[in-house]
Design a protein around this motif. Sequence first.
Motif, PDB file in Angstrom:
ATOM      1  N   THR A   2       0.831  -1.197   0.000  1.00 35.86           N
ATOM      2  CA  THR A   2       0.000   0.000   0.000  1.00 35.86           C
ATOM      3  C   THR A   2       0.869   1.251   0.000  1.00 35.86           C
ATOM      4  N   PRO A   3       0.415   2.349  -0.613  1.00 35.94           N
ATOM      5  CA  PRO A   3      -0.792   2.435  -1.444  1.00 35.94           C
ATOM      6  C   PRO A   3      -0.554   1.762  -2.799  1.00 35.94           C
ATOM      7  N   ILE A   4      -1.620   1.152  -3.319  1.00 39.07           N
ATOM      8  CA  ILE A   4      -1.484   0.446  -4.595  1.00 39.07           C
ATOM      9  C   ILE A   4      -2.806   0.469  -5.348  1.00 39.07           C
ATOM     10  N   GLU A   5      -2.705   0.508  -6.666  1.00 33.59           N
ATOM     11  CA  GLU A   5      -3.872   0.389  -7.541  1.00 33.59           C
ATOM     12  C   GLU A   5      -3.698  -0.881  -8.367  1.00 33.59           C
ATOM     13  N   ILE A   6      -4.686  -1.753  -8.309  1.00 31.14           N
ATOM     14  CA  ILE A   6      -4.621  -3.021  -9.027  1.00 31.14           C
ATOM     15  C   ILE A   6      -5.735  -3.073 -10.062  1.00 31.14           C
ATOM     16  N   ASP A   7      -5.353  -3.114 -11.315  1.00 34.37           N
ATOM     17  CA  ASP A   7      -6.307  -3.311 -12.414  1.00 34.37           C
ATOM     18  C   ASP A   7      -6.305  -4.789 -12.774  1.00 34.37           C
ATOM     19  N   ILE A   8      -7.476  -5.392 -12.828  1.00 32.43           N
ATOM     20  CA  ILE A   8      -7.597  -6.813 -13.130  1.00 32.43           C
ATOM     21  C   ILE A   8      -8.419  -6.974 -14.397  1.00 32.43           C
ATOM     22  N   CYS A   9      -7.825  -7.597 -15.396  1.00 34.80           N
ATOM     23  CA  CYS A   9      -8.544  -7.884 -16.631  1.00 34.80           C
ATOM     24  C   CYS A   9      -9.005  -9.331 -16.592  1.00 34.80           C
ATOM     25  N   SER A  10     -10.314  -9.542 -16.575  1.00 31.15           N
ATOM     26  CA  SER A  10     -10.879 -10.887 -16.515  1.00 31.15           C
ATOM     27  C   SER A  10     -12.224 -10.908 -17.215  1.00 31.15           C
ATOM     28  N   SER A  11     -12.495 -12.001 -17.930  1.00 31.33           N
ATOM     29  CA  SER A  11     -13.792 -12.151 -18.590  1.00 31.33           C
ATOM     30  C   SER A  11     -14.883 -12.525 -17.602  1.00 31.33           C
ATOM     31  N   ASP A  12     -14.495 -12.952 -16.399  1.00 32.50           N
ATOM     32  CA  ASP A  12     -15.471 -13.312 -15.357  1.00 32.50           C
ATOM     33  C   ASP A  12     -15.391 -12.283 -14.234  1.00 32.50           C
ATOM     34  N   GLN A  13     -15.875 -11.080 -14.518  1.00 36.77           N
ATOM     35  CA  GLN A  13     -15.741  -9.988 -13.574  1.00 36.77           C
ATOM     36  C   GLN A  13     -16.468 -10.255 -12.265  1.00 36.77           C
ATOM     37  N   ALA A  14     -17.660 -10.828 -12.359  1.00 32.02           N
ATOM     38  CA  ALA A  14     -18.468 -11.059 -11.159  1.00 32.02           C
ATOM     39  C   ALA A  14     -17.763 -12.006 -10.193  1.00 32.02           C
ATOM     40  N   ALA A  15     -17.173 -13.073 -10.726  1.00 35.06           N
ATOM     41  CA  ALA A  15     -16.485 -14.047  -9.867  1.00 35.06           C
ATOM     42  C   ALA A  15     -15.270 -13.426  -9.191  1.00 35.06           C
ATOM     43  N   VAL A  16     -14.531 -12.587  -9.913  1.00 38.00           N
ATOM     44  CA  VAL A  16     -13.354 -11.942  -9.340  1.00 38.00           C
ATOM     45  C   VAL A  16     -13.769 -10.962  -8.241  1.00 38.00           C
ATOM     46  N   GLU A  17     -14.780 -10.157  -8.524  1.00 42.79           N
ATOM     47  CA  GLU A  17     -15.239  -9.174  -7.529  1.00 42.79           C
ATOM     48  C   GLU A  17     -15.745  -9.872  -6.273  1.00 42.79           C
ATOM     49  N   LEU A  18     -16.449 -10.995  -6.442  1.00 36.39           N
ATOM     50  CA  LEU A  18     -16.953 -11.741  -5.287  1.00 36.39           C
ATOM     51  C   LEU A  18     -15.794 -12.314  -4.473  1.00 36.39           C
ATOM     52  N   ALA A  19     -14.785 -12.852  -5.149  1.00 38.72           N
ATOM     53  CA  ALA A  19     -13.649 -13.461  -4.459  1.00 38.72           C
ATOM     54  C   ALA A  19     -12.816 -12.429  -3.701  1.00 38.72           C
ATOM     55  N   LEU A  20     -12.849 -11.178  -4.158  1.00 36.31           N
ATOM     56  CA  LEU A  20     -12.053 -10.113  -3.532  1.00 36.31           C
ATOM     57  C   LEU A  20     -12.896  -9.175  -2.681  1.00 36.31           C
ATOM     58  N   ALA A  21     -14.129  -9.554  -2.425  1.00 34.36           N
ATOM     59  CA  ALA A  21     -15.065  -8.657  -1.739  1.00 34.36           C
ATOM     60  C   ALA A  21     -14.599  -8.286  -0.333  1.00 34.36           C
ATOM     61  N   GLU A  22     -13.898  -9.195   0.349  1.00 38.76           N
ATOM     62  CA  GLU A  22     -13.509  -8.950   1.736  1.00 38.76           C
ATOM     63  C   GLU A  22     -12.129  -8.308   1.870  1.00 38.76           C
ATOM     64  N   VAL A  23     -11.499  -7.999   0.752  1.00 39.79           N
ATOM     65  CA  VAL A  23     -10.187  -7.356   0.822  1.00 39.79           C
ATOM     66  C   VAL A  23     -10.350  -5.923   1.321  1.00 39.79           C
ATOM     67  N   PRO A  24      -9.649  -5.530   2.392  1.00 43.74           N
ATOM     68  CA  PRO A  24      -9.733  -4.140   2.877  1.00 43.74           C
ATOM     69  C   PRO A  24      -9.309  -3.164   1.773  1.00 43.74           C
ATOM     70  N   ARG A  25      -9.985  -2.050   1.704  1.00 45.15           N
ATOM     71  CA  ARG A  25      -9.714  -1.102   0.613  1.00 45.15           C
ATOM     72  C   ARG A  25      -9.012   0.169   1.080  1.00 45.15           C
TER      73      ARG A  25
END
Length: 358
Positions: A218-241
């Motif tokens: 931190t601080p960091i910006e992470i761009d994630i390119c994925s065709s399954d956006q919903a699954a990635v967002e769900l898997a990372l939902a609990e990551v502190p922001r």
Amino acid sequence: MKILVLQLNGIGDLVLTLPFLHGLRRRYPHSRITLMAAHWAKDLGLIEAGAIDDLIICDVPWVVHQYINPWSFVRSLFSIQSVSAIFDAAKKLRPCRFDLSVEMRGDVRHALILYFAEIRQRVGQPFRFAHFFLTQSVKYSIPPNDWHQNKVNQMLATTMGFEIVDNFPRLKLPGVGSEADSANSVMRLMVHMGASKSLKQWPFEKWIELIKKATVFTPIEIDICSSDQAAVELALAEVPRKDISIRVHYLPLKDFIAAIGCSHLFIGADSGPAHVAAALGVPVIVLFGPTRPSQWAPIGLQVTSLAVPDESVPCRPCRQKVCIHPQYHHCMQMISVEEVFDCVHTQISKLKNDLDEA
């Protein structure tokens, strides 16, 4: 003189062709050079960079296919779709009346396009029976089985009577890379989870674990390119922001290239975007499984290639549709999260030091 260069394969193949195109321009400075390539070529700014004068878009069906054995390749050659694509491409080229043509990859289907386009001089690679329809092909004293594609392209240039002076593919697109500069102290990480073929993809759960570990910077910006956006967002939902920005998207190629150029570090599997990142001067960590880094690693000043040893995967290089290894997808499964994270840690530490000193 009117020259045609035929490169119908993927984005990575096209990026690796850039040094050849610039060498060809130096060899024939007053000639008009046209590139026939797939639709993604239009987003690489090749005309603006002076590499070519004209671009002809041509998408062919066989680029997306793999062939398990020679018989399946021959069968695909005589399919209705392939035959139709060959004649359609030749028909598109014939009115241009090119004086010289170059076939980059070594594929009889590409050589047939040039033959039926009635181009008198047809130079290219001799692989996959292409030499039968070329007027001149590269002569190899030893089979180039383990050569990097860049060296194979150099041999083609030598056959045509010129040398490639600069072996580094370089992309310079207007506005791309302007944000990832020393004035921006926030580390930007681009994670590309996809690949053109499923066997090249690193397991989803390993990507998620790596991304979670990377949030320590931190601080960091992470761009994630994925065709399954919903699954990635769900898997990372609990990551502190707190001091962490995570964006998941699946952008059009032009916007994706711009996002890569604005990143400080690119992480992905063996794929076209990894080659684009290296050509834009972005540090790259690339994961290899079915293919060999010695043949297909991106070319750049800061490229790290990770792959399990060849003795662990005797089936590499792999041209299968379905993995034949006793331990399924062994070549990618064996690349550990810890190994990739160690490389990420090393690169980010170096980049942060560079930013702090700027």
